[in-house]
Design an enzyme around this catalytic site. Structure first.
Site, PDB file in Angstrom:
ATOM      1  N   TYR A 140      42.862  40.678  26.419  1.00 46.94           N
ATOM      2  CA  TYR A 140      41.466  40.473  26.820  1.00 46.94           C
ATOM      3  C   TYR A 140      40.843  41.851  27.044  1.00 46.94           C
ATOM      4  N   THR A 143      37.012  45.592  29.911  1.00 50.57           N
ATOM      5  CA  THR A 143      36.730  46.825  30.653  1.00 50.57           C
ATOM      6  C   THR A 143      36.763  48.064  29.750  1.00 50.57           C
ATOM      7  N   GLY A 182      45.598  44.707  29.704  1.00 49.51           N
ATOM      8  CA  GLY A 182      47.049  44.551  29.701  1.00 49.51           C
ATOM      9  C   GLY A 182      47.513  44.011  28.356  1.00 49.51           C
ATOM     10  N   ARG A 315      68.129  41.115  62.107  1.00 51.14           N
ATOM     11  CA  ARG A 315      68.066  42.454  62.696  1.00 51.14           C
ATOM     12  C   ARG A 315      68.051  42.363  64.217  1.00 51.14           C
ATOM     13  N   GLN A 335      56.557  41.202  67.347  1.00 51.43           N
ATOM     14  CA  GLN A 335      56.975  40.863  65.979  1.00 51.43           C
ATOM     15  C   GLN A 335      56.373  39.510  65.580  1.00 51.43           C
ATOM     16  N   ARG A 338      52.660  39.609  64.837  1.00 47.36           N
ATOM     17  CA  ARG A 338      52.318  40.258  63.562  1.00 47.36           C
ATOM     18  C   ARG A 338      52.739  39.385  62.380  1.00 47.36           C
ATOM     19  N   THR A 427      41.680  44.706  42.694  1.00 53.01           N
ATOM     20  CA  THR A 427      40.746  45.375  41.779  1.00 53.01           C
ATOM     21  C   THR A 427      40.533  44.593  40.491  1.00 53.01           C
ATOM     22  N   GLU A 429      40.254  41.687  37.698  1.00 55.61           N
ATOM     23  CA  GLU A 429      39.509  40.423  37.677  1.00 55.61           C
ATOM     24  C   GLU A 429      38.338  40.455  38.652  1.00 55.61           C
ATOM     25  N   ASP A 431      36.518  43.760  41.230  1.00 53.92           N
ATOM     26  CA  ASP A 431      36.755  44.496  42.474  1.00 53.92           C
ATOM     27  C   ASP A 431      36.343  43.611  43.654  1.00 53.92           C
TER      28      ASP A 431
HETATM   29  C1  LIG Z   1      29.397  39.204  38.486  1.00 55.07           C
HETATM   30  C2  LIG Z   1      29.204  40.635  38.043  1.00 55.07           C
HETATM   31  C3  LIG Z   1      29.721  41.570  39.115  1.00 55.07           C
HETATM   32  C4  LIG Z   1      27.722  40.937  37.838  1.00 55.07           C
HETATM   33  O1  LIG Z   1      27.205  40.171  36.797  1.00 55.07           O
HETATM   34  P1  LIG Z   1      25.768  40.481  36.166  1.00 55.07           P
HETATM   35  O2  LIG Z   1      25.456  39.497  35.099  1.00 55.07           O
HETATM   36  O3  LIG Z   1      25.628  41.893  35.821  1.00 55.07           O
HETATM   37  O4  LIG Z   1      24.770  40.380  37.314  1.00 55.07           O
HETATM   38  P2  LIG Z   1      24.196  39.410  38.331  1.00 55.07           P
HETATM   39  O5  LIG Z   1      22.741  39.626  38.140  1.00 55.07           O
HETATM   40  O6  LIG Z   1      24.797  39.731  39.623  1.00 55.07           O
HETATM   41  O7  LIG Z   1      24.540  37.942  37.895  1.00 55.07           O
HETATM   42  C5  LIG Z   1      23.665  37.139  37.161  1.00 55.07           C
HETATM   43  C6  LIG Z   1      23.817  35.703  37.590  1.00 55.07           C
HETATM   44  O8  LIG Z   1      25.082  35.250  37.091  1.00 55.07           O
HETATM   45  C7  LIG Z   1      25.852  34.720  38.157  1.00 55.07           C
HETATM   46  N1  LIG Z   1      27.253  34.957  37.793  1.00 55.07           N
HETATM   47  C8  LIG Z   1      27.893  36.115  37.738  1.00 55.07           C
HETATM   48  N2  LIG Z   1      29.154  35.931  37.361  1.00 55.07           N
HETATM   49  C9  LIG Z   1      29.306  34.604  37.167  1.00 55.07           C
HETATM   50  C10 LIG Z   1      30.395  33.792  36.771  1.00 55.07           C
HETATM   51  N3  LIG Z   1      31.592  34.330  36.520  1.00 55.07           N
HETATM   52  N4  LIG Z   1      30.197  32.468  36.669  1.00 55.07           N
HETATM   53  C11 LIG Z   1      28.998  31.923  36.948  1.00 55.07           C
HETATM   54  N5  LIG Z   1      27.938  32.646  37.326  1.00 55.07           N
HETATM   55  C12 LIG Z   1      28.088  33.954  37.434  1.00 55.07           C
HETATM   56  C13 LIG Z   1      25.393  35.462  39.370  1.00 55.07           C
HETATM   57  O9  LIG Z   1      25.704  34.765  40.519  1.00 55.07           O
HETATM   58  C14 LIG Z   1      23.909  35.532  39.098  1.00 55.07           C
HETATM   59  O10 LIG Z   1      23.356  34.273  39.403  1.00 55.07           O
HETATM   60  P3  LIG Z   1      21.880  34.172  39.963  1.00 55.07           P
HETATM   61  O11 LIG Z   1      20.983  34.800  38.955  1.00 55.07           O
HETATM   62  O12 LIG Z   1      21.865  34.921  41.269  1.00 55.07           O
HETATM   63  O13 LIG Z   1      21.651  32.714  40.142  1.00 55.07           O
HETATM   64  C15 LIG Z   1      29.959  40.820  36.729  1.00 55.07           C
HETATM   65  O14 LIG Z   1      29.569  41.984  36.115  1.00 55.07           O
HETATM   66  C16 LIG Z   1      31.441  40.748  36.917  1.00 55.07           C
HETATM   67  O15 LIG Z   1      32.010  39.662  36.904  1.00 55.07           O
HETATM   68  N6  LIG Z   1      32.123  41.892  37.133  1.00 55.07           N
HETATM   69  C17 LIG Z   1      33.554  41.947  37.350  1.00 55.07           C
HETATM   70  C18 LIG Z   1      34.257  42.294  36.074  1.00 55.07           C
HETATM   71  C19 LIG Z   1      35.620  41.672  35.986  1.00 55.07           C
HETATM   72  O16 LIG Z   1      35.997  40.807  36.752  1.00 55.07           O
HETATM   73  N7  LIG Z   1      36.362  42.074  35.007  1.00 55.07           N
HETATM   74  C20 LIG Z   1      37.648  41.508  34.726  1.00 55.07           C
HETATM   75  C21 LIG Z   1      38.231  42.122  33.503  1.00 55.07           C
HETATM   76  S1  LIG Z   1      39.708  41.333  33.005  1.00 55.07           S
HETATM   77  C22 LIG Z   1      40.896  41.799  34.145  1.00 55.07           C
HETATM   78  O17 LIG Z   1      40.643  42.494  35.064  1.00 55.07           O
HETATM   79  C23 LIG Z   1      42.251  41.284  33.881  1.00 55.07           C
HETATM   80  C24 LIG Z   1      43.238  41.491  34.711  1.00 55.07           C
HETATM   81  C25 LIG Z   1      44.592  41.050  34.386  1.00 55.07           C
HETATM   82  C26 LIG Z   1      45.172  40.207  35.427  1.00 55.07           C
HETATM   83  C27 LIG Z   1      46.546  39.824  35.002  1.00 55.07           C
HETATM   84  C28 LIG Z   1      47.184  38.961  35.991  1.00 55.07           C
HETATM   85  C29 LIG Z   1      48.648  38.760  35.634  1.00 55.07           C
HETATM   86  C30 LIG Z   1      49.542  39.697  36.366  1.00 55.07           C
HETATM   87  C31 LIG Z   1      50.829  39.068  36.850  1.00 55.07           C
HETATM   88  C32 LIG Z   1      51.334  39.673  38.122  1.00 55.07           C
HETATM   89  C33 LIG Z   1      51.186  38.714  39.238  1.00 55.07           C
HETATM   90  C34 LIG Z   1      51.889  39.224  40.462  1.00 55.07           C
HETATM   91  C35 LIG Z   1      52.146  38.096  41.420  1.00 55.07           C
HETATM   92  C36 LIG Z   1      53.330  38.436  42.245  1.00 55.07           C
HETATM   93  C37 LIG Z   1      54.066  37.188  42.692  1.00 55.07           C
HETATM   94  O18 LIG Z   1      53.722  36.087  42.314  1.00 55.07           O
HETATM   95  O19 LIG Z   1      54.983  37.293  43.440  1.00 55.07           O
HETATM   96  C1  LIG Z   2      46.345  46.621  36.846  1.00 58.27           C
HETATM   97  C2  LIG Z   2      45.029  46.353  36.186  1.00 58.27           C
HETATM   98  C3  LIG Z   2      44.969  45.478  35.114  1.00 58.27           C
HETATM   99  C4  LIG Z   2      43.773  45.257  34.447  1.00 58.27           C
HETATM  100  N1  LIG Z   2      43.753  44.444  33.357  1.00 58.27           N
HETATM  101  C5  LIG Z   2      42.606  44.305  32.648  1.00 58.27           C
HETATM  102  C6  LIG Z   2      42.570  43.520  31.448  1.00 58.27           C
HETATM  103  O1  LIG Z   2      43.564  42.913  31.056  1.00 58.27           O
HETATM  104  N2  LIG Z   2      41.412  43.445  30.774  1.00 58.27           N
HETATM  105  C7  LIG Z   2      40.275  44.079  31.172  1.00 58.27           C
HETATM  106  O2  LIG Z   2      39.263  43.976  30.497  1.00 58.27           O
HETATM  107  N3  LIG Z   2      40.277  44.807  32.325  1.00 58.27           N
HETATM  108  C8  LIG Z   2      41.398  44.934  33.058  1.00 58.27           C
HETATM  109  N4  LIG Z   2      41.398  45.684  34.212  1.00 58.27           N
HETATM  110  C9  LIG Z   2      40.171  46.338  34.651  1.00 58.27           C
HETATM  111  C10 LIG Z   2      39.571  45.714  35.895  1.00 58.27           C
HETATM  112  O3  LIG Z   2      39.006  44.469  35.621  1.00 58.27           O
HETATM  113  C11 LIG Z   2      38.545  46.666  36.497  1.00 58.27           C
HETATM  114  O4  LIG Z   2      39.225  47.832  36.901  1.00 58.27           O
HETATM  115  C12 LIG Z   2      37.831  46.013  37.663  1.00 58.27           C
HETATM  116  O5  LIG Z   2      36.964  45.011  37.209  1.00 58.27           O
HETATM  117  C13 LIG Z   2      37.077  47.041  38.530  1.00 58.27           C
HETATM  118  O6  LIG Z   2      36.164  47.735  37.768  1.00 58.27           O
HETATM  119  P1  LIG Z   2      36.101  49.339  37.783  1.00 58.27           P
HETATM  120  O7  LIG Z   2      37.437  49.842  37.477  1.00 58.27           O
HETATM  121  O8  LIG Z   2      34.975  49.682  36.905  1.00 58.27           O
HETATM  122  O9  LIG Z   2      35.769  49.726  39.261  1.00 58.27           O
HETATM  123  P2  LIG Z   2      34.422  50.389  39.793  1.00 58.27           P
HETATM  124  O10 LIG Z   2      33.327  49.396  39.688  1.00 58.27           O
HETATM  125  O11 LIG Z   2      34.205  51.700  39.176  1.00 58.27           O
HETATM  126  O12 LIG Z   2      34.795  50.536  41.327  1.00 58.27           O
HETATM  127  C14 LIG Z   2      34.856  51.787  42.020  1.00 58.27           C
HETATM  128  C15 LIG Z   2      34.316  51.594  43.435  1.00 58.27           C
HETATM  129  O13 LIG Z   2      32.942  51.314  43.377  1.00 58.27           O
HETATM  130  C16 LIG Z   2      32.616  50.191  44.170  1.00 58.27           C
HETATM  131  N5  LIG Z   2      31.490  49.478  43.554  1.00 58.27           N
HETATM  132  C17 LIG Z   2      31.265  49.235  42.217  1.00 58.27           C
HETATM  133  N6  LIG Z   2      30.126  48.565  42.052  1.00 58.27           N
HETATM  134  C18 LIG Z   2      29.589  48.361  43.282  1.00 58.27           C
HETATM  135  C19 LIG Z   2      28.419  47.709  43.764  1.00 58.27           C
HETATM  136  N7  LIG Z   2      27.568  47.101  42.938  1.00 58.27           N
HETATM  137  N8  LIG Z   2      28.191  47.704  45.084  1.00 58.27           N
HETATM  138  C20 LIG Z   2      29.063  48.284  45.928  1.00 58.27           C
HETATM  139  N9  LIG Z   2      30.203  48.900  45.537  1.00 58.27           N
HETATM  140  C21 LIG Z   2      30.459  48.943  44.231  1.00 58.27           C
HETATM  141  C22 LIG Z   2      33.885  49.347  44.166  1.00 58.27           C
HETATM  142  O14 LIG Z   2      33.946  48.515  45.316  1.00 58.27           O
HETATM  143  C23 LIG Z   2      34.957  50.422  44.195  1.00 58.27           C
HETATM  144  O15 LIG Z   2      35.158  50.814  45.533  1.00 58.27           O
HETATM  145  C24 LIG Z   2      42.598  45.899  34.900  1.00 58.27           C
HETATM  146  C25 LIG Z   2      42.653  46.761  36.000  1.00 58.27           C
HETATM  147  C26 LIG Z   2      43.847  46.990  36.638  1.00 58.27           C
HETATM  148  C27 LIG Z   2      43.884  47.922  37.810  1.00 58.27           C
END
Ligand SMILES: CC(C)(COP(=O)(O)OP(=O)(O)OC[C@H]1O[C@@H](n2cnc3c(N)ncnc32)[C@H](O)[C@@H]1OP(=O)(O)O)[C@@H](O)C(=O)NCCC(=O)NCCSC(=O)/C=C/CCCCCCCCCCCCC(=O)O
Ligand SMILES: Cc1cc2nc3c(=O)[nH]c(=O)nc-3n(C[C@H](O)[C@H](O)[C@H](O)COP(=O)(O)OP(=O)(O)OC[C@H]3O[C@@H](n4cnc5c(N)ncnc54)[C@H](O)[C@@H]3O)c2cc1C
Length: 669
Positions: A140, A143, A182, A315, A335, A338, A427, A429, A431
């Protein structure tokens, strides 16, 4: 007994004998059903008994060895899944118990759901079967180097070329390089890539595209594609098993039908057509994954707590009078105060995760029927619960490490690696702060609609009771009164509503809504946390209303629910006092009641973590062993370290011996 690889003597037998409830029935309450206990147990044992899935020396492997080991485990897991004809449920559990982050997590967890959620039926028919058979491996890629949180700020472009009926995918700047996905670095053959769609000279914003990255013959990157791993990450072992990657496109052409076209389409002529659905559905995969992350939080937290509780019962420190036994550290009130709230939190997150899964399924069914009304709440709940549970879990794993004293700092305790694997959940999915601000936005909207008489529903329904909740005073008079669910719910609702209304009032005093929101964002975060904590507490109480079977099980869960709520009240006492929901005296009574509840948990603590039903393999902790035989295991583990392969260390001749000799000369002078 879950510990298939445990020892012969049960050092924790005395602890287990003091439990006041039926542990097997608690296993059912924890897992959700008897079937879930059985299938979890079977898959955990399958993994634990297979030598390929060993992980006891994982933290000592180099990055390359670790990555190769991950490929081997993933391939072996797939072989077992096929050979044994495992169901999807069994296969998911098998992968969970293999417990090594790798490309398969993103393939199943994000690539397939993205195609299912955003692809047309035709696209699903083409791509999903290939993904299901592992003929292709997907990730996916959203980012970028320059933008993660701000999805609308992504820079990668996909420009439609009507001459060839293709999109041209391009990375125009360094900051547009895909960065973090990833599985991208080394394993994936395909990706769902998010890019700005440009057609007929107009930028239509972010859309998803399926892009092939590597040859299916020799795995080399396709022309115009630059690929690699982004480098080592926090901790030894841990998330370094994952090939988080970098990806750049140099005018890479893909057929038009590889744009995911369920929500919007580009016609053969290049016309952009948006279906009559909310644009936010583009973010659907993130909503899905956030929901699964909440379930993961209870897994990770319960693992850490299981280790800390068992070890704390083994312990002993201090208290020996004239050769008498020393005190188990679990008997120290500090303990307990906490550790037991963390135990309660593990159960709370488990049940709220169960509820969130239900909510997600319900919302999906409504979306299918073109009812989009619950989408904002689904977004707020998944974002808020993901944020609150992951932040608290990461903190809790670190607290469990400290609760295990010095030995908790050893890799063999399992806690450093668990923390390092887990902490990026705060962070990825989304922050956690960014997500909480989304919840706050939703709350502010809900508060503003109260004035117009719109009745809030679902998790904000309590706000409709504004007349009462803004002025009510808690009637709690004695510590025991805090055991009344209505008394707890009332103060949590009043706190959440008053904090939200305060924020809304202060925002309205600002020159603009936007400025007010920005200025008050620290307060808005706290308001969002209060709302999410109310959801968790409420869902725990609702769980207790269900049919819970087994001797003493309901009583234990009631205690844990009260501990969870009163611990939050104690921790956030400032909120409850400053909003006038309770008096300082009532705050003190809550703390008094907490102490009593801890005393009730104490004899049940080990049995309550046994109910998680984890194998020693899954825990991978010498401190958390089921049999409690900690010291021989710690001692044996030390000798496995590569440093102990030789008595005289490498480097002695070059760096130690000359130094020692030189000191000898110096002392003779
Ligand atoms: C939401 C944002 C921050 C902003 O969106 P944007 O469009 O710019 O702006 P807004 O104006 O704020 O929003 C517009 C309107 O849309 C609404 N909105 C926003 N998001 C949603 C949504 N998702 N669904 C519905 N509606 C939504 C919002 O409310 C506004 O509504 P309104 O106008 O006010 O009515 C957006 O930019 C955003 O989402 N940013 C975050 C980016 C992000 O999340 N990226 C993810 C990338 S993928 C990733 O990170 C993958 C990670 C991999 C994970 C892997 C996991 C497996 C690992 C296994 C290990 C597990 C260990 C466990 C150990 C154990 O079990 O023991
Ligand atoms: C282990 C790992 C796995 C990942 N896997 C994937 C993947 O599979 N696919 C993928 O696409 N991405 C993946 N990512 C990326 C991940 O989704 C992003 O790192 C995450 O969404 C945070 O975005 P950023 O790194 O741009 O942080 P930034 O937005 O740059 O955050 C930096 C700082 O700014 C602050 N900040 C940012 N915006 C605002 C705001 N509007 N208001 C106040 N504070 C703000 C945050 O709180 C944070 O303290 C992964 C990341 C990690 C660490």
């Amino acid at each position: 007994m879950a510990a298939v690889d445990g020892g012969e003597v049960d050092h924790l037998a005395g602890e287990r004998a003091t439990a006041h409830f039926d542990v097997d029935a608690m296993k059912v309450a924890w897992a959700g059903s008897r079937h879930a206990v059985e299938v979890n147990d079977r898959m955990a044992r399958l993994v634990a008994s297979d030598p390929v899935f060993r992980k006891d020396t994982r933290t000592m492997l180099s990055r390359k060895e670790l990555f190769k080991d991950t490929l081997k485990k993933a391939a072996h897991a797939w072989k077992r899944i096929v050979e044994l004809r495992l169901t999807e449920e069994e296969a998911n559990l098998l992968r969970l118990y293999v417990d090594q982050p790798g490309y398969v997590d993103l393939h199943w967890g994000m690539f397939v759901p993205a195609i299912k959620g955003q692809g047309t039926e035709e696209q699903q028919k083409k791509w999903v079967p290939m993904a299901y058979k592992f003929q292709i491996i997907g990730c996916y890629a959203q980012t970028e180097l320059g933008h993660g949180s701000n999805v609308q700020g992504l820079e990668t472009t996909a420009t439609f070329d009507p001459n060839t009926d293709e999109f041209v995918v391009h990375s125009p700047t360094l900051t547009s390089s895909k960065w973090w996905p990833g599985g991208l670095g080394k394993a994936s053959t395909h990706a769902v890539v998010y890019a700005r769609l440009i057609t007929q000279g107009k930028d239509y914003g972010i859309h998803g595209f399926i892009v092939q990255l590597r040859s299916l013959d020799d795995h080399s990157p396709l022309p115009g594609i630059t690929l690699g791993d982004i480098g080592g990450k926090f901790g030894s072992g841990a998330y370094n098993s994952m090939d988080n990657g970098v990806l750049r496109f140099d005018h890479v052409r893909i057929p038009r039908d590889q744009m995911l076209m369920r929500l919007s389409q580009v016609t053969r002529e290049g016309k952009y057509v948006h279906s009559d659905v909310p644009k936010q559905l583009l973010y659907g995969t993130m909503v899905y994954v956030r929901q699964t992350i909440v379930a993961d939080a209870s897994k990770a937290l319960s693992r850490a707590v299981c280790i800390a509780v068992r070890y704390s019962a083994i312990r002993k420190q201090f208290g020996s009078q004239a050769g008498g036994p020393e005190t188990q550290v679990l008997n120290y009130k500090t303990q307990q105060s906490r550790l037991f709230p963390l135990l309660a939190s593990a159960y709370a997150y488990r049940f709220v995760g169960e509820w969130l899964k239900w909510l997600y399924t319900d919302v999906m069914q409504k979306l299918e029927a073109k009812d989009y009304s619950t989408l904002p709440e689904a977004h707020a709940c998944t974002a808020g619960l993901k944020s609150v549970t992951t932040s608290a879990t990461a903190d809790a794993i670190e607290e469990c490490r400290k609760l295990c004293g010095g030995h908790g700092y050893l890799n063999s305790s399992g806690l450093p690696e668990l923390f390092a694997v887990y902490v990026p959940a705060c962070t990825y999915e989304g922050d956690n702060v960014v997500l909480l601000l989304q919840v706050a936005r939703f709350l502010m909207k809900t508060v503003s609609q109260l004035a117009s008489g719109k009745q809030p529903v679902g998790t904000t329904a309590y706000m409709g009771n504004i007349q009462y909740l803004m002025q009510c005073k808690s009637a709690v008079n004695t510590a025991g009164d805090w055991l009344n669910p209505a008394a707890i719910k009332e103060v949590f609702e009043a706190r959440a509503l008053r904090m939200a209304v305060n924020c809304a009032q202060n925002i309205s005093k600002a020159p603009s809504q936007e400025e007010g929101f920005s200025e008050l964002s620290p307060d808005l975060l706290e308001s969002a946390v209060a709302h999410v904590q109310l959801i968790i507490v409420t869902k725990f109480f609702e769980k207790l209303q269900q049919d819970i079977i087994g001797h003493g099980v309901k009583e234990q869960l009631q205690n844990l629910c009260n501990i969870y709520a009163l611990f939050l009240l104690h921790k956030h006492l400032g909120d409850f006092l400053s909003t006038g929901c309770i008096t300082p005296k009532q705050g003190a009574l809550a703390n008094e009641q907490l102490g009593r509840l801890y005393a009730q948990v104490r004899p049940n603590a080990v049995a309550l973590v046994d109910a998680f039903d984890y194998t020693d393999h899954y825990l991978s902790s010498v401190l958390g062993r089921y049999d409690g035989d900690v010291y021989p295991a710690l001692y044996a583990e030390a000798w496995k370290d590569p440093l102990n392969e030789t008595v005289i260390p490498d480097g002695y001749q070059e760096h130690l011996r000359p130094l020692l000799k030189q000191q000898l000369k110096f002392s003779r002078l």
